[in-house]
Design a protein around this motif. Structure first.
Motif, PDB file in Angstrom:
ATOM      1  N   THR A  53       0.801  -1.231   0.000  1.00  0.00           N
ATOM      2  CA  THR A  53       0.000   0.000   0.000  1.00  0.00           C
ATOM      3  C   THR A  53       0.830   1.275   0.000  1.00  0.00           C
ATOM      4  OG1 THR A  53      -0.133  -0.170   2.424  1.00  0.00           O
ATOM      5  CG2 THR A  53      -1.975  -1.069   1.154  1.00  0.00           C
ATOM      6  N   HIS A  54       2.132   1.172   0.269  1.00  0.00           N
ATOM      7  CA  HIS A  54       2.991   2.350   0.379  1.00  0.00           C
ATOM      8  C   HIS A  54       4.229   2.188  -0.491  1.00  0.00           C
ATOM      9  CE1 HIS A  54       0.580   2.698   4.029  1.00  0.00           C
ATOM     10  NE2 HIS A  54       1.055   3.904   4.249  1.00  0.00           N
ATOM     11  N   ASP A  55       4.726   3.303  -1.029  1.00  0.00           N
ATOM     12  CA  ASP A  55       6.088   3.331  -1.516  1.00  0.00           C
ATOM     13  C   ASP A  55       7.001   3.562  -0.327  1.00  0.00           C
ATOM     14  OD1 ASP A  55       5.345   2.875  -4.141  1.00  0.00           O
ATOM     15  OD2 ASP A  55       5.139   5.006  -4.588  1.00  0.00           O
ATOM     16  N   LEU A  56       8.266   3.159  -0.450  1.00  0.00           N
ATOM     17  CA  LEU A  56       9.112   3.046   0.733  1.00  0.00           C
ATOM     18  C   LEU A  56      10.471   3.721   0.561  1.00  0.00           C
ATOM     19  CD1 LEU A  56       8.484  -0.751   1.433  1.00  0.00           C
ATOM     20  CD2 LEU A  56       7.474   1.173   2.682  1.00  0.00           C
ATOM     21  N   VAL A  57      10.917   4.344   1.635  1.00  0.00           N
ATOM     22  CA  VAL A  57      12.311   4.739   1.798  1.00  0.00           C
ATOM     23  C   VAL A  57      12.817   3.929   2.985  1.00  0.00           C
ATOM     24  CG1 VAL A  57      13.934   6.592   2.277  1.00  0.00           C
ATOM     25  CG2 VAL A  57      11.875   7.062   0.923  1.00  0.00           C
ATOM     26  N   LEU A  58      13.782   3.066   2.733  1.00  0.00           N
ATOM     27  CA  LEU A  58      14.264   2.148   3.760  1.00  0.00           C
ATOM     28  C   LEU A  58      15.690   2.515   4.135  1.00  0.00           C
ATOM     29  CD1 LEU A  58      12.989  -1.227   2.237  1.00  0.00           C
ATOM     30  CD2 LEU A  58      11.794   0.325   3.804  1.00  0.00           C
ATOM     31  N   THR A  59      15.941   2.603   5.434  1.00  0.00           N
ATOM     32  CA  THR A  59      17.276   2.981   5.871  1.00  0.00           C
ATOM     33  C   THR A  59      17.771   2.060   6.978  1.00  0.00           C
ATOM     34  OG1 THR A  59      18.661   4.808   6.644  1.00  0.00           O
ATOM     35  CG2 THR A  59      16.450   4.666   7.554  1.00  0.00           C
ATOM     36  N   ALA A  60      19.063   1.798   6.949  1.00  0.00           N
ATOM     37  CA  ALA A  60      19.795   1.044   7.961  1.00  0.00           C
ATOM     38  C   ALA A  60      21.263   1.208   7.605  1.00  0.00           C
ATOM     39  CB  ALA A  60      19.382  -0.431   7.977  1.00  0.00           C
ATOM     40  N   ARG A  61      22.134   0.613   8.392  1.00  0.00           N
ATOM     41  CA  ARG A  61      23.560   0.736   8.084  1.00  0.00           C
ATOM     42  C   ARG A  61      24.044  -0.322   7.104  1.00  0.00           C
ATOM     43  NH1 ARG A  61      26.710   0.839  13.604  1.00  0.00           N
ATOM     44  NH2 ARG A  61      25.128  -0.746  14.116  1.00  0.00           N
ATOM     45  N   ASP A  62      23.330  -1.449   7.016  1.00  0.00           N
ATOM     46  CA  ASP A  62      23.763  -2.583   6.198  1.00  0.00           C
ATOM     47  C   ASP A  62      23.131  -2.492   4.809  1.00  0.00           C
ATOM     48  OD1 ASP A  62      24.163  -5.127   5.009  1.00  0.00           O
ATOM     49  OD2 ASP A  62      24.330  -6.060   6.982  1.00  0.00           O
ATOM     50  N   GLY A  85       4.914  -4.713  -4.829  1.00  0.00           N
ATOM     51  CA  GLY A  85       4.273  -3.580  -5.477  1.00  0.00           C
ATOM     52  C   GLY A  85       4.795  -2.216  -5.107  1.00  0.00           C
ATOM     53  N   ALA A  86       5.751  -2.136  -4.188  1.00  0.00           N
ATOM     54  CA  ALA A  86       6.250  -0.830  -3.745  1.00  0.00           C
ATOM     55  C   ALA A  86       7.381  -0.326  -4.637  1.00  0.00           C
ATOM     56  CB  ALA A  86       6.746  -0.926  -2.305  1.00  0.00           C
ATOM     57  N   ARG A  87       7.426   0.976  -4.789  1.00  0.00           N
ATOM     58  CA  ARG A  87       8.632   1.609  -5.302  1.00  0.00           C
ATOM     59  C   ARG A  87       9.520   1.878  -4.091  1.00  0.00           C
ATOM     60  NH1 ARG A  87       6.538   5.940  -9.895  1.00  0.00           N
ATOM     61  NH2 ARG A  87       5.209   4.467 -11.028  1.00  0.00           N
ATOM     62  N   VAL A  88      10.790   1.512  -4.186  1.00  0.00           N
ATOM     63  CA  VAL A  88      11.648   1.509  -3.003  1.00  0.00           C
ATOM     64  C   VAL A  88      12.939   2.272  -3.266  1.00  0.00           C
ATOM     65  CG1 VAL A  88      12.845   0.076  -1.305  1.00  0.00           C
ATOM     66  CG2 VAL A  88      10.721  -0.755  -2.345  1.00  0.00           C
ATOM     67  N   ARG A  89      13.310   3.079  -2.294  1.00  0.00           N
ATOM     68  CA  ARG A  89      14.620   3.731  -2.277  1.00  0.00           C
ATOM     69  C   ARG A  89      15.319   3.298  -1.002  1.00  0.00           C
ATOM     70  NH1 ARG A  89      15.575  10.315  -2.463  1.00  0.00           N
ATOM     71  NH2 ARG A  89      17.851  10.312  -2.221  1.00  0.00           N
ATOM     72  N   THR A  90      16.550   2.843  -1.111  1.00  0.00           N
ATOM     73  CA  THR A  90      17.318   2.456   0.072  1.00  0.00           C
ATOM     74  C   THR A  90      18.395   3.496   0.344  1.00  0.00           C
ATOM     75  OG1 THR A  90      18.868   1.092  -1.205  1.00  0.00           O
ATOM     76  CG2 THR A  90      16.900  -0.004  -0.321  1.00  0.00           C
ATOM     77  N   MET A  91      18.652   3.719   1.637  1.00  0.00           N
ATOM     78  CA  MET A  91      19.646   4.692   2.049  1.00  0.00           C
ATOM     79  C   MET A  91      20.426   4.116   3.221  1.00  0.00           C
ATOM     80  SD  MET A  91      17.214   8.121   1.899  1.00  0.00           S
ATOM     81  CE  MET A  91      18.556   9.275   1.658  1.00  0.00           C
ATOM     82  N   ALA A  92      21.699   3.830   3.006  1.00  0.00           N
ATOM     83  CA  ALA A  92      22.554   3.317   4.077  1.00  0.00           C
ATOM     84  C   ALA A  92      23.028   4.505   4.914  1.00  0.00           C
ATOM     85  CB  ALA A  92      23.732   2.544   3.502  1.00  0.00           C
ATOM     86  N   VAL A  93      22.378   4.706   6.053  1.00  0.00           N
ATOM     87  CA  VAL A  93      22.648   5.869   6.909  1.00  0.00           C
ATOM     88  C   VAL A  93      22.764   5.403   8.355  1.00  0.00           C
ATOM     89  CG1 VAL A  93      21.782   8.104   7.719  1.00  0.00           C
ATOM     90  CG2 VAL A  93      21.317   7.367   5.371  1.00  0.00           C
ATOM     91  N   ASP A  94      23.745   5.918   9.058  1.00  0.00           N
ATOM     92  CA  ASP A  94      23.840   5.713  10.500  1.00  0.00           C
ATOM     93  C   ASP A  94      23.022   6.816  11.164  1.00  0.00           C
ATOM     94  OD1 ASP A  94      24.452   5.429  13.174  1.00  0.00           O
ATOM     95  OD2 ASP A  94      26.605   5.193  12.866  1.00  0.00           O
TER      96      ASP A  94
END
Length: 236
Positions: free
Chosen positions: A30-39, A54-63
């Motif tokens: 139901t949501h598009d996603l911005v996912l963050t973690a260090r790994d 079904g999501a559009r996803v952007r990943t961001m490796a951020v502390d």
């Protein structure tokens, strides 16, 4: 990631494993996603499964303990739902707790909550809509041996969440705190009996419920617990 205007965008911290991964999976249909973690590698795996849902996803490796890094990464993003999930626990009596263990818990459970929320919230207020959801713990109103720091940080979460809710609700922004009991994750030492505990997916269900209520309705505190430590999950 190109935003799909028909779907809200959710930012999930600590999304590479455990509860965060389960939340990302539950929101993906139901949501598009911005996912963050260090790994970054684990984030890539989570992103692939969410895209398949079904999501559009952007990943961001951020502390997220790094305020400057969090501010640079998240400021300006149009986020509809922020799930502050990143957290750590060292369940050790105070006199055995090292300074590094103390500061790591405070940095992740308290300071990172400030950094990420401070970066994302102004946009929500400006647009007149949004939802901040924080993963707390029943340790936020209980205490136990070995919880001097962890329980303290979760008590902070409860006070922070309620104060923030009162500050931003008139701007159309909701604030929820999900308080799970014991959840079978990597936070527990190897060999711990987790057969009776909640599963990460149970917490994800609670998050989805909290952030998809009608606009005029707010679930501010939602506590979810295992039914009984004497009843393993597969006995039902």
């Amino acid at each position: 990631m190109t935003q799909n205007l028909l779907r809200p965008v959710a930012l999930v911290t600590g999304a590479s494993r455990g509860i965060g991964r389960a939340i990302a999976a539950r929101l993906a249909p139901t949501h598009d996603l911005v996912l963050t973690a260090r790994d970054a590698a684990r984030l890539g795996d989570v992103a692939a499964s969410c895209e398949a849902a079904g999501a559009r996803v952007r990943t961001m490796a951020v502390d997220v303990r790094d305020g400057a890094a969090a501010g640079a990464a998240f400021a300006g993003l149009e986020i509809d739902v922020l799930v502050n999930n990143a957290g750590v626990a060292v369940l050790t009596p105070f006199l055995e707790l090292t300074p590094d263990e103390w500061h790591r818990q405070v940095d992740v459970n308290v300071h990172a909550l400030y950094h990420v929320t401070r970066a994302v919230l102004p946009g929500m207020v400006q647009r007149g809509r949004g939802h901040v959801c924080i993963i707390g713990s029943t340790a936020g109103r209980n205490t136990f041996v070995g919880g001097s720091c962890y329980a303290g940080t979760k008590h902070f979460v409860m006070g922070f969440a309620e104060s923030l809710m009162l500050e931003v609700r008139d701007a159309g922004v909701g604030v929820s705190v999900i308080t799970p009991g014991s959840v079978a994750t990597e936070l527990f030492p190897e060999g711990t009996n987790t057969a009776w505990m909640l599963e990460p997916e149970n917490v994800a269900d609670a998050v989805l419920f909290a952030v998809t209520t009608p606009p005029h309705m707010l679930v501010h505190r939602l506590e979810v617990r295992p039914l009984s430590p004497k009843r393993p999950r597969d006995s039902f």
